[in-house]
Each structure stands twice: as structure tokens, then as C-alpha cells.
Design an enzyme around this catalytic site. Structure first.
Site, short mmCIF file in Angstrom:
data_model
loop_
_atom_site.label_atom_id
_atom_site.label_comp_id
_atom_site.label_asym_id
_atom_site.label_seq_id
_atom_site.Cartn_x
_atom_site.Cartn_y
_atom_site.Cartn_z
N CYS A 192 35.60 75.97 37.20
CA CYS A 192 35.34 77.38 37.72
C CYS A 192 36.41 78.20 37.40
CB CYS A 192 34.74 77.16 38.98
SG CYS A 192 34.60 78.81 39.95
N GLU A 194 46.73 31.33 48.17
CA GLU A 194 47.19 32.49 47.83
C GLU A 194 46.04 33.71 47.39
OE1 GLU A 194 49.26 31.62 44.20
OE2 GLU A 194 50.61 30.07 45.03
N LYS A 216 36.06 33.22 46.31
CA LYS A 216 35.53 34.43 46.02
C LYS A 216 35.26 35.30 47.25
CE LYS A 216 35.53 36.02 42.35
NZ LYS A 216 34.85 35.71 41.04
N TYR A 254 53.35 33.45 39.83
CA TYR A 254 52.96 32.31 40.72
C TYR A 254 52.72 31.05 40.08
CZ TYR A 254 48.57 33.73 38.31
OH TYR A 254 47.64 34.04 37.18
N ASP A 275 43.28 40.95 41.44
CA ASP A 275 42.51 41.44 40.35
C ASP A 275 43.10 42.32 39.47
OD1 ASP A 275 40.23 41.50 38.99
OD2 ASP A 275 38.96 43.15 40.37
#
Ligand code: IVH
Length: 708
Positions: free
Chosen positions: A463, A115, A351, A242, A119
Site C-alpha cells: 500500500c 538428549e 517423539k 553429539y 530439528d
């Protein structure tokens, strides 16, 4: 409708809304229009308004946030919320399998499930009798914090499971042996923010001069830790579920327990009838949970192929993943393998290469956005991050540079995720050589060299020069818009053409355009050129209030412009005014007063005014017109404003109505005379149509205010 029928209708509406919500936010396959959805929602709200005692926490109307909490209560998890060990190379993955095969050799023959590793933030969700009753953060894995109200705002989170009873309507196969959830079910998932939602959120914050967020993960974490859940509701989060943490069918079915449930002992049993991770995902999906894509693999070679395929498409995803999670599919075997520390042996995170690198900050540049906001960016020694060469990265705002103590020629850590612009995480202080120096923000705009200004309470520097080339297109667009000088037919494309060809350098140049200028432009035939010149000429008759609103002075919208016009009657007197005098006008506070005075003091703006005056655009408000009773043309009429208007914010439209003697109400009823509807009008429009209330646009509102 009888009491029972009303109650049945309420239940039916809740079911339908939950189902459409699921089609939209979980499956991404809506089957009704927003309008139809809003109608159902409106009807439900009406019934709940009649019968507030029927409102329950699982009603779709309860997603907009609850009253702010003082602090988060602690929640003990029914089972430890474990973490994961990491693998960084293919060798690491094979070594993992060898290691666990020593604990149970059946691992060598096992199937795996792979799976994406999202993050985000781990969350734990409790369902009692199928109703979402509690949600918590992971905390230390044993005890987390109660963030139920915040989680309820996540549209992808089912408030009641199963979301739909109709098997044909669910994706995925309803797995054996169970279909309905146990009386108490606890699941785990990951809450996160999509990259597109993150970018859009930051775009909005930047445009209003507010602090932008650094990355999607921090934004999601901040949103979930809000004590005021109505703020969480404004941060679009989503969810993937999950894992089943706890399964208990012995929980009392007739429980009358009410929240707070923090001290309620959740069940500890974990003997659920599902035997594999793939079955678990299919089951969660059938209940209506959003689930990650999960792929079954017969061996590690297949696992690695799946990992590589995801690594390839990582950049195209709308959410950030930092690796793939490899799970032994057989839950019994996985549980038998046990845990080392907080990491289960049967699961490992493989990873992806980190998208963080270190490089040198060569300099800091400054962009001027179309709204005038100055945004600093890092000019970097070019460096490759995940196959892309990065030369620039965002620094968010000037405060960020100082908070992180980022200095010129520092070694800095850079992060890149998906299509989001790379950002500077911070400096490597240990790598300083003495050759670094602090940065000071520019005092003048890098595009036009006019002084920049910071508006109190905002993080951004602006500005404010009306003729700044970086903002020219936006300024002209605003100048010609409907609530301002109302130059019909001068759309953004043409404005861009005019600016690109150097035909306009500020708004005043519009009034000296000639036919021959326009005929030289692509797509301009004689008729189009004449129409445009006519529209520009027609705007010469606009009153002072319109011109003031058109100049784009910070804080001066239509309402303030009308007040200024009434008070000063000409640009000559307004240009001479003082902070003190401005503040005697109702509705003008110190910030707007300062913005007005500063605007008139700037030489660049004075030049624009001189040119306007020379072109004969110098309206004066007639004393006799000002304050006449007919300044209340809307007297006796009640309006409701809804949707997105182009020339007003909603508040401005309401003030406009009030300043013309009308009443601005918050909700549509039979006493409403007009609904002023902009784009994306929702339930109020439906209600107005139902009640036969006249629906008008903002142009018609202005017409009414003028004509009566
Ligand atoms: S399984 C015992 N599956 O990654 C099982 N975790 O670095 C542990 N995460 O704390 C979790 N996506 O918050 C699992 N598909 C996924 C995941 C996932 C993201 C997170 C989770 C965990 C962290 C570990």
C-alpha cells in the site's frame, strides 16, 4: 616487527579470536566487548593483507564465504551416518528396551543418556591435525555432499580444535583418557537456525519486500545448499555436535595434502578410547564443540521424567526440537546391539506430539505492515495445537497461496513451533467437497481502500498511500526524521500519541497542530508543547529535496530526492511529469519512475499535497542555487562510511558525499579525511581512531555539505 614476530603475532591473533568466538557463539559468555574483538580482527586482517601467502582455511577471516562453486562434490562418509527409529508413547519406549534386551540382556541393566532431538540437518565434520578440512551433508547415509565452505560460515563451528589449551577456560571436565584430538577425527552434529534468528530474518526480508521463509528448518537446509557460501554467511546458522563418527590416530602427521579432499580416503577406524556417550559429549565439549545438553539416567523411569521436563519447556526454547533421543550410554554395548536397516538398536527417538493439525480455512485476511507490505493470513476454525488454541496462521505472501493452491474453505494442515507464528503447510486436496473456491488478493488496501501496488522484482504487494492509517505512524516517523524534515524532538512515542488521539491523520496535519492540542496529551507541559511547535515551525524552511525525501515515495531516498528537486524545482512541475521524462534523469530507472508517477496519481496523496500547500509547505528550488559550484562543498575530501546510519543507507550516504563533490572510499587509510560512523561501527572505527582520522556522525556530514 621481524618476520618471525609477525608470524607469531598472526598465530596469537588467530588463537585469541577463535577463543573469543567460542566464548560468544558456543558458551554465550563473551569476555571482551565487540570493539575489542573487532580490533583483534582488524589487526589480523592487516597482517594477512601484507602476507596473503599466510592465509589458511582455518583463519577466522575465512568464515565470510568462498568463491561460488559450480556444484557440490560427493563425499563418502568414513562410517554409515545412521538414522533413528521412533517411539511415540511411553509403552513404545518400554517395548524398545524389551526388544533390544533380547539381543543383549545387559541392556536391562544399562544406563541411558537423553538428549534433545534438534530439528535441523545432520552434518559430518572432518578434522585433520585438529583443523576443520571438510564438511558434508548426510546424503543417503553413505555418501553426502561437500558443503565445507558453507559450514565454515557457522560461527559456532570450531575451525581448529582444541579451541583453547587452557583447561580452566573450558566448561565441563576434560575427560580421561585423552585430551587432544587424534590426527583425524570425524564428528557428527546438527546444523539449525534459532527461532529468534529466523523471525528476525523474515522480518528483514518482509520489510524489503522479499520472499519470507516458511520455517527454520527449510531456511537452514536452503542456506547449507547454497553454491555461493557468501549467501550462507548471511543466514545465521548454528550447530550442536553429539557423536564421534570416526577416530584415527594413524593418519600421517606430516601430510601435505591440500583441498579438494573429496577424493581423499578418510580413515575408517572407529576404535576411539571413549567408552560412553556421556564421556563423548564431555570430550567434544572440552575440545570446544557446541554440544547438546545431555542427561544421564539410571533407568527408563528417569528417562521418561527427563522427556516430560523437556516437553514442558519446549515452548520456551529458542530452537525447535521434535523429541528426545534416548541412547544406551555404554558405547560398546550400543555397538554390540547392532543395526536394523539404518537404525541403530541402541538409540531411539522418543517423539513429542506433532505440532501439526488439520482444520478448516474459513477465510483469508490481509494485514498491512508498518512498511506498507500486505501480508495474507489464514482465518481458521479454532483448533488446539500443543495446548494452545490457534485461530490464525500466516500464509507468507500471495504467491504462496497460489503455489500451494490453497482455497477458501479448504481443510489445511497447520504447524506451530515455539513462539513462531503458526503457518499453513498446505491444503488437503483429497478432502475437497466442491465447496471450495480460489482466493483473489485485494486490489485495494484493506486499511485505507486505496489501490495496492506490486514493485517489479519483489514478491510483496504494497500500500503506497501516504495517509494509510495502518502506516500512519511509520510515515510520520519517516517524515520528521533527520534526513527528511528533521523535526527535532518528535520521537515515535509522541507520534503514536498524536495518531492515537486522532490529532494527525496524515503528515500535513502536523502543520496545523495547536498548543491546546498538545497540552491535552499525557506528559505535555507548556514548555514541551512550545518546543515541539517551534521545531515543527522550523521545518517549514526545509528545501524541496528534503520534502520529497520525506514523502516516503518508494525508491526516493535523499539522493533521488535531490536529483528530482534540481530537475523539477517545484512540486507542481514534478506532479505533472511523465515516466519518460523521469527516466531522462540519471539514476532513475523504470521502477522508481513508475513508483513516482503512481504516487502522484493517487487521490489520497493528492489530498496530502493540497493540505501541505494550504499550510504553506510548498518549497521551490531557486535556479541560482541549483548547480552552483558550491554544490561541491565536499570537493577534495575523502570519506569512509561505516555502521548503521539512521537517515541514510550506506550507499545513500556515499552517493550523498559524491553528489556534494566528495570522494567515498571503502576502507580507512591515512588518506581518509573523515570517517562517518553510525551505530554498531566496528573495525573501521577502530582503524580510524588508530590513524587519528576525524570521526563524525551523519548530522555533521550534512553540516559539512551545507556549510562549506
Ligand atoms: S543420534 C546413530 N542425537 O535426528 C545416531 N540424532 O531422526 C543417530 N538428531 O538423523 C543420531 N538431534 O540428524 C542423534 N541429539 C541427537 C540428535 C539427533 C537431532 C537428528 C539426526 C538424525 C535424526 C533422526
Amino acid at each position: 616487527m621481524s618476520e618471525i614476530e609477525l608470524r607469531q603475532r598472526l598465530e596469537e591473533l588467530r588463537r585469541q579470536i577463535a577463543y573469543h568466538n567460542y566464548r560468544y557463539h558456543v558458551l554465550d559468555q563473551p569476555v571482551v566487548s565487540d570493539y575489542e574483538y573487532d580490533q583483534l580482527f582488524l589487526e589480523l586482517r592487516q597482517i594477512e593483507a601484507q602476507r596473503p601467502e599466510w592465509i589458511t582455511t582455518d583463519s577466522p577471516t575465512q568464515r565470510t564465504g568462498a568463491p561460488p562453486a559450480e556444484k557440490f562434490e560427493k563425499v563418502r562418509h568414513p562410517a554409515p551416518i545412521l538414522s533413528l527409529g521412533n517411539a511415540f508413547t511411553v509403552e513404545d519406549v518400554y517395548a524398545w528396551l524389551e526388544r533390544i534386551a533380547k539381543v543383549d540382556e545387559r541392556a536391562l541393566e544399562a544406563d541411558f543418556v537423553v538428549e534433545p532431538k534438534l530439528d535441523g540437518l545432520s552434518v559430518v565434520l572432518h578434522y585433520r591435525q585438529g583443523v576443520f578440512v571438510q564438511g558434508a551433508t548426510r546424503g543417503d547415509g553413505d555418501v553426502g555432499e561437500d558443503i565445507t565452505d558453507n559450514l565454515r560460515t557457522i560461527k559456532a563451528l570450531p575451525l581448529r580444535i582444541p579451541v583453547t589449551d587452557d583447561r580452566r577456560l573450558t566448561t565441563g571436565r576434560a575427560p580421561s583418557p585423552v585430551r587432544y584430538p587424534p590426527s583425524y577425527l570425524v564428528v557428527r552434529g546438527e546444523a539449525f537456525m534459532r527461532l529468534s534468528d529466523f523471525t528476525e530474518l523474515n522480518r528483514r526480508l518482509e520489510a524489503s519486500g522479499e520472499k519470507t521463509y516458511v520455517n527454520p528448518r527449510n531456511t537452514a537446509a536452503g542456506a547449507l545448499r547454497q553454491l555461493d557460501s557468501s549467501l550462507t554467511a548471511q543466514r545465521p546458522l548454528t550447530l550442536l555436535v553429539y557423536q564421534i563418527v570416526s577416530w584415527d590416530d594413524s593418519f600421517p602427521t606430516t601430510s601435505t595434502l591440500q583441498r579438494p579432499l573429496s577424493n581423499l580416503q578418510p580413515p575408517t577406524s572407529n576404535l576411539h578410547p571413549l567408552t560412553s556417550q556421556s564421556e563423548t559429549i564431555a570430550y567434544l565439549r572440552a575440545l570446544g564443540f557446541p554440544t547438546p545438553e545431555s542427561t544421564c539416567c539410571a533407568n527408563l523411569d528417569e528417562v521418561i521424567a527427563v522427556y516430560r521436563a523437556w516437553a514442558e519447556k519446549r515452548d520456551d526454547l529458542d530452537y525447535e526440537i521434535d523429541g528426545m533421543v534416548i541412547k544406551i550410554n555404554d558405547l560398546q554395548l550400543a555397538s554390540n546391539l547392532g543395526v536394523v536397516g539404518k537404525d541403530p538398536r541402541g538409540t531411539i527417538a522418543f517423539k513429542f506430539p506433532a505440532r501439526e493439525v488439520i482444520t478448516r480455512l474459513l477465510d483469508i485476511g490481509v494485514n498491512v505492515g508498518r512498511t506498507g507490505v500486505l501480508t495474507p493470513y489464514a482465518i481458521l476454525d479454532p483448533v488446539e495445537v500443543g495446548g494452545v488454541v490457534v485461530r490464525q496462521a500466516t500464509l507468507h505472501n500471495f504467491d504462496y497461496i497460489f503455489e500451494k493452491d490453497i482455497r477458501i474453505r479448504d481443510c489445511v494442515r497447520i504447524k506451530r513451533a515455539g513462539d513462531v507464528i503458526p503457518y499453513v503447510i498446505g491444503p488437503l486436496e483429497a478432502a475437497r467437497t466442491g465447496d471450495q473456491w480460489p482466493y483473489s488478493p485485494p486490489e485495494t488496501c484493506p486499511a485505507c481502500d486505496q489501490p495496492v501496488e506490486r514493485i517489479q522484482g519483489e514478491v510483496a504487494w504494497y500500500c503506497v498511500n501516504a495517509a494509510c492509517p495502518a502506516q500512519l505512524v511509520r510515515n510520520i516517523e519517516h517524515f520528521v526524521s533527520r534526513g527528511a524534515m528533521d523535526i527535532v524532538g518528535l520521537g515515535i512515542r509522541i507520534v503514536e500519541q498524536l495518531a492515537e488521539e486522532g490529532l494527525v491523520g496524515d503528515v500535513a496535519d502536523l502543520y496545523t497542530l495547536e498548543r491546546s492540542d498538545l497540552l491535552g496529551l499525557e506528559g505535555f507541559a507548556e514548555k514541551k508543547a512550545d518546543n515541539l511547535l517551534e521545531a515543527i515551525a522550523a521545518s517549514r524552511g526545509q528545501p524541496l529535496s528534503r520534502l520529497l525525501a520525506a514523502l516516503g515515495i518508494h525508491g526516493v531516498g535523499e539522493v533521488v530526492a535531490a536529483d528530482l528537486a534540481r530537475h523539477y524545482r517545484s512540486l507542481d512541475t514534478l506532479a505533472q511529469t511523465t515516466l519518460e521524462e523521469l527516466q531522462t534523469i540519471e539514476g532513475i530507472g523504470p521502477n522508481i519512475a513508475r513508483a513516482i508517477v503512481d504516487w502522484f496519481e493517487q487521490p489520497a496523496n493528492q489530498r496530502v499535497l493540497d493540505k501541505l500547500c494550504a499550510a504553506g509547505i510548498w518549497p521551490r528550488e531557486q535556479a541560482s542555487v541549483v548547480g552552483r559550484p558550491s554544490s561541491s562543498p565536499l570537493a577534495g575530501l575523502t570519506f569512509v562510511v561505516t555502521g548503521v546510519l539512521s537517515g541514510f543507507t550506506r550507499q545513500e550516504a556515499e552517493e550523498f558525499i559524491r553528489s556534494h563533490g566528495g570522494k567515498a572510499a571503502g576502507s580507512v587509510s591515512k588518506n581518509t579525511d573523515y570517517l562517518v560512523a553510525g551505530e554498531k561501527a566496528g573495525s573501521k572505527l577502530g582503524k580510524a581512531q588508530q590513524l587519528g582520522v576525524t570521526v563524525i556522525g551523519e548530522a555533521e556530514l550534512r553540516e559539512l555539505a551545507r556549510s562549506s
